[in-house]
Design an enzyme around this catalytic site. Structure first.
Site, PDB file in Angstrom:
ATOM      1  N   TYR A  16     -13.832   4.895 -14.007  1.00 45.73           N
ATOM      2  CA  TYR A  16     -13.774   3.882 -13.064  1.00 45.73           C
ATOM      3  C   TYR A  16     -13.965   1.957 -13.615  1.00 45.73           C
ATOM      4  CZ  TYR A  16     -14.271   1.471  -8.473  1.00 45.73           C
ATOM      5  OH  TYR A  16     -14.941   0.658  -8.083  1.00 45.73           O
ATOM      6  N   LYS A  35     -13.117  -1.605 -14.470  1.00 46.51           N
ATOM      7  CA  LYS A  35     -13.502  -2.900 -14.060  1.00 46.51           C
ATOM      8  C   LYS A  35     -13.597  -4.091 -14.833  1.00 46.51           C
ATOM      9  CE  LYS A  35     -12.370  -1.371  -9.955  1.00 46.51           C
ATOM     10  NZ  LYS A  35     -11.085  -1.864  -8.944  1.00 46.51           N
ATOM     11  N   THR A  60     -16.725   1.794   2.706  1.00 49.94           N
ATOM     12  CA  THR A  60     -15.650   2.293   3.129  1.00 49.94           C
ATOM     13  C   THR A  60     -15.412   3.428   2.631  1.00 49.94           C
ATOM     14  OG1 THR A  60     -15.124   1.638   0.786  1.00 49.94           O
ATOM     15  CG2 THR A  60     -15.378  -0.433   1.895  1.00 49.94           C
ATOM     16  N   ASP A 101       1.303  -1.278  -0.243  1.00 54.51           N
ATOM     17  CA  ASP A 101       0.069   0.044  -0.094  1.00 54.51           C
ATOM     18  C   ASP A 101       0.963   1.054   0.241  1.00 54.51           C
ATOM     19  OD1 ASP A 101      -2.236   2.000   0.722  1.00 54.51           O
ATOM     20  OD2 ASP A 101      -2.975  -0.161   1.371  1.00 54.51           O
ATOM     21  N   VAL A 132       0.812   0.439  -7.053  1.00 51.63           N
ATOM     22  CA  VAL A 132       0.919  -0.852  -7.845  1.00 51.63           C
ATOM     23  C   VAL A 132       1.094  -0.379  -8.917  1.00 51.63           C
ATOM     24  CG1 VAL A 132      -0.801  -2.194  -5.582  1.00 51.63           C
ATOM     25  CG2 VAL A 132      -1.538  -0.096  -7.567  1.00 51.63           C
TER      26      VAL A 132
HETATM   27  N1  NAD Z   1     -16.387   0.771  -2.230  1.00 48.79           N
HETATM   28  C1  NAD Z   1     -17.123   0.074  -2.816  1.00 48.79           C
HETATM   29  O1  NAD Z   1     -18.002   0.486  -2.415  1.00 48.79           O
HETATM   30  C2  NAD Z   1     -16.519  -0.480  -4.167  1.00 48.79           C
HETATM   31  C3  NAD Z   1     -17.420  -1.404  -4.545  1.00 48.79           C
HETATM   32  C4  NAD Z   1     -16.681  -1.830  -5.736  1.00 48.79           C
HETATM   33  C5  NAD Z   1     -15.418  -2.040  -5.916  1.00 48.79           C
HETATM   34  N2  NAD Z   1     -14.588  -1.961  -4.644  1.00 48.79           N
HETATM   35  C6  NAD Z   1     -13.684  -1.806  -5.215  1.00 48.79           C
HETATM   36  O2  NAD Z   1     -12.472  -2.701  -4.290  1.00 48.79           O
HETATM   37  C7  NAD Z   1     -11.677  -1.769  -3.636  1.00 48.79           C
HETATM   38  C8  NAD Z   1     -11.271  -1.196  -2.825  1.00 48.79           C
HETATM   39  O3  NAD Z   1     -12.014  -0.472  -1.915  1.00 48.79           O
HETATM   40  P1  NAD Z   1     -11.808  -0.013  -0.777  1.00 48.79           P
HETATM   41  O4  NAD Z   1     -13.868   0.550  -0.841  1.00 48.79           O
HETATM   42  O5  NAD Z   1     -11.937  -1.110   0.368  1.00 48.79           O
HETATM   43  O6  NAD Z   1     -11.447   1.456  -0.694  1.00 48.79           O
HETATM   44  P2  NAD Z   1     -10.180   2.300   0.047  1.00 48.79           P
HETATM   45  O7  NAD Z   1     -10.336   3.455  -0.728  1.00 48.79           O
HETATM   46  O8  NAD Z   1     -10.810   2.101   1.410  1.00 48.79           O
HETATM   47  O9  NAD Z   1      -8.630   1.568   0.831  1.00 48.79           O
HETATM   48  C9  NAD Z   1      -8.071   1.400  -0.926  1.00 48.79           C
HETATM   49  C10 NAD Z   1      -6.908   1.050  -1.002  1.00 48.79           C
HETATM   50  O10 NAD Z   1      -5.989   1.284  -1.695  1.00 48.79           O
HETATM   51  C11 NAD Z   1      -5.059   2.221  -0.976  1.00 48.79           C
HETATM   52  N3  NAD Z   1      -4.282   2.145  -2.874  1.00 48.79           N
HETATM   53  C12 NAD Z   1      -4.952   3.419  -3.263  1.00 48.79           C
HETATM   54  N4  NAD Z   1      -4.091   3.978  -4.671  1.00 48.79           N
HETATM   55  C13 NAD Z   1      -2.939   2.783  -3.973  1.00 48.79           C
HETATM   56  C14 NAD Z   1      -1.964   2.312  -5.222  1.00 48.79           C
HETATM   57  N5  NAD Z   1      -1.518   3.563  -6.224  1.00 48.79           N
HETATM   58  N6  NAD Z   1      -0.687   1.985  -5.071  1.00 48.79           N
HETATM   59  C15 NAD Z   1      -0.928   1.017  -3.367  1.00 48.79           C
HETATM   60  N7  NAD Z   1      -1.629   1.324  -2.825  1.00 48.79           N
HETATM   61  C16 NAD Z   1      -3.064   2.225  -3.096  1.00 48.79           C
HETATM   62  C17 NAD Z   1      -4.732   3.374   0.029  1.00 48.79           C
HETATM   63  O11 NAD Z   1      -3.939   3.590  -0.427  1.00 48.79           O
HETATM   64  C18 NAD Z   1      -5.928   1.941   0.346  1.00 48.79           C
HETATM   65  O12 NAD Z   1      -5.198   2.162   1.828  1.00 48.79           O
HETATM   66  C19 NAD Z   1     -10.425  -1.083  -4.720  1.00 48.79           C
HETATM   67  O13 NAD Z   1     -10.223  -2.233  -5.930  1.00 48.79           O
HETATM   68  C20 NAD Z   1     -12.244  -0.663  -5.267  1.00 48.79           C
HETATM   69  O14 NAD Z   1     -12.788   0.038  -6.409  1.00 48.79           O
HETATM   70  C21 NAD Z   1     -15.056  -0.986  -4.122  1.00 48.79           C
END
Ligand code: NAD
Length: 255
Positions: free
Chosen positions: A154, A158, A189, A38, A60
């Site tokens: 986005y 995906k 989140t 992270d 990443v």
């Molecule tokens: N929250 C939702 O509703 C939802 C729905 C569908 C999919 N998702 C997907 O789930 C995954 C996690 O989402 P979340 O809601 O837990 O997000 P979040 O923002 O709570 O956490 C994301 C984490 O990724 C890290 N991050 C961001 N950019 C980065 C980079 N360049 N390199 C390394 N780390 C990095 C951040 O520091 C953070 O710790 C994402 O891929 C998101 O698109 C989320």
């Protein structure tokens, strides 16, 4: 403390928040050694200590960082059994195609899609050599459904994660490596909270489409990821694993 991942080494990207954090904790509870990649160094070190794992600063989108994350996990802990490629962003500049400029488009493609390519490319050789491994890439329900409340880059990113996961799952099925796409519905989140804090109407508009009438909790995603990571899902690969409270199955939702 369970044993469903006993002896396994797992890499989790985006493990400092939300779905990733809940999964890091769930994996550790089930006996895995977890390596978090992270950008949030303060949280990363703290969480790694909490779960008895390791933290690696990793952007990443950077190939060298990603290779060091996966190669380092294997070298330090002896195997690489699980890759949860989950880091992603959902910035407000990514909106309707009419309002989203090329820079915003590219940023989201890099963090959400190119990163998954890099992580899979880094993880696969280790898993192929071992003859086993489980890769879970975080896509989204928006990979399979359209929304009028668009975030164009986005959604496109995906969709890419979903097709890439399917293709890799098929390609490496006979080498013992499973690859699945987790497709969460909206999860409570920071990523979602940030998006909706500035627009409560948008949040309410989305909830109407969820048969369960609520957003998911990160722990509910973590349990799904745990299943895909563990040997319990041994015949599941190249799968669109929807964990969405019924959204994708719904036409008319309960009042
Ligand atoms: N929250 C939702 O509703 C939802 C729905 C569908 C999919 N998702 C997907 O789930 C995954 C996690 O989402 P979340 O809601 O837990 O997000 P979040 O923002 O709570 O956490 C994301 C984490 O990724 C890290 N991050 C961001 N950019 C980065 C980079 N360049 N390199 C390394 N780390 C990095 C951040 O520091 C953070 O710790 C994402 O891929 C998101 O698109 C989320």
């Amino acid at each position: 403390m369970g044993t469903r991942l006993e002896g396994k080494v797992a890499v989790v990207t985006g493990g400092c928040s939300g779905i990733g954090l809940a999964t890091v904790r769930r994996f550790a509870e089930e006996g895995a050694t977890v390596v978090i990649g992270d950008l949030d160094d303060a949280a990363g070190e703290r969480i790694a200590e909490e779960v008895g794992g390791a933290y690696v600063h990793c952007d990443v989108t950077d190939k060298e960082h990603v290779d060091a994350l996966f190669g380092g996990a294997k070298d330090r802990f002896g195997s690489l059994d699980i890759a949860f490629n989950n880091a992603g962003i959902s910035p407000p500049e990514d909106d309707s195609i009419l309002d989203t400029d090329l820079e915003a488009w590219r940023k989201v493609q890099e963090v959400n899609l190119t990163s998954v390519y890099l992580c899979c490319k880094a993880a696969l050789p280790h898993m192929i050599e071992q003859g086993k491994g489980s890769i879970i890439n975080t896509a989204s329900f928006v990979a399979v459904m359209g929304a009028a409340t668009s975030q164009i880059s986005y959604s496109a990113s995906k969709g890419g994660v979903l097709s890439m996961s399917r293709e890799l799952g098929v390609q490496f099925a006979r080498q013992g490596v499973r690859v699945n796409a987790l497709c969460p519905g909206p999860v409570n989140t920071p990523l979602l909270q940030e998006l909706f804090a500035k627009d409560p109407e948008r949040a309410a508009r989305r909830l109407v489409h969820v048969p369960m009438g609520r957003f998911a909790e990160p722990e509910e995603m973590a349990n799904a990821v745990l299943f895909l990571a563990s040997d319990e899902s041994s015949f599941i690969t190249a799968n669109t694993f929807l964990v969405d409270g019924g959204i994708s199955g719904a036409y008319v939702t309960p009042l």
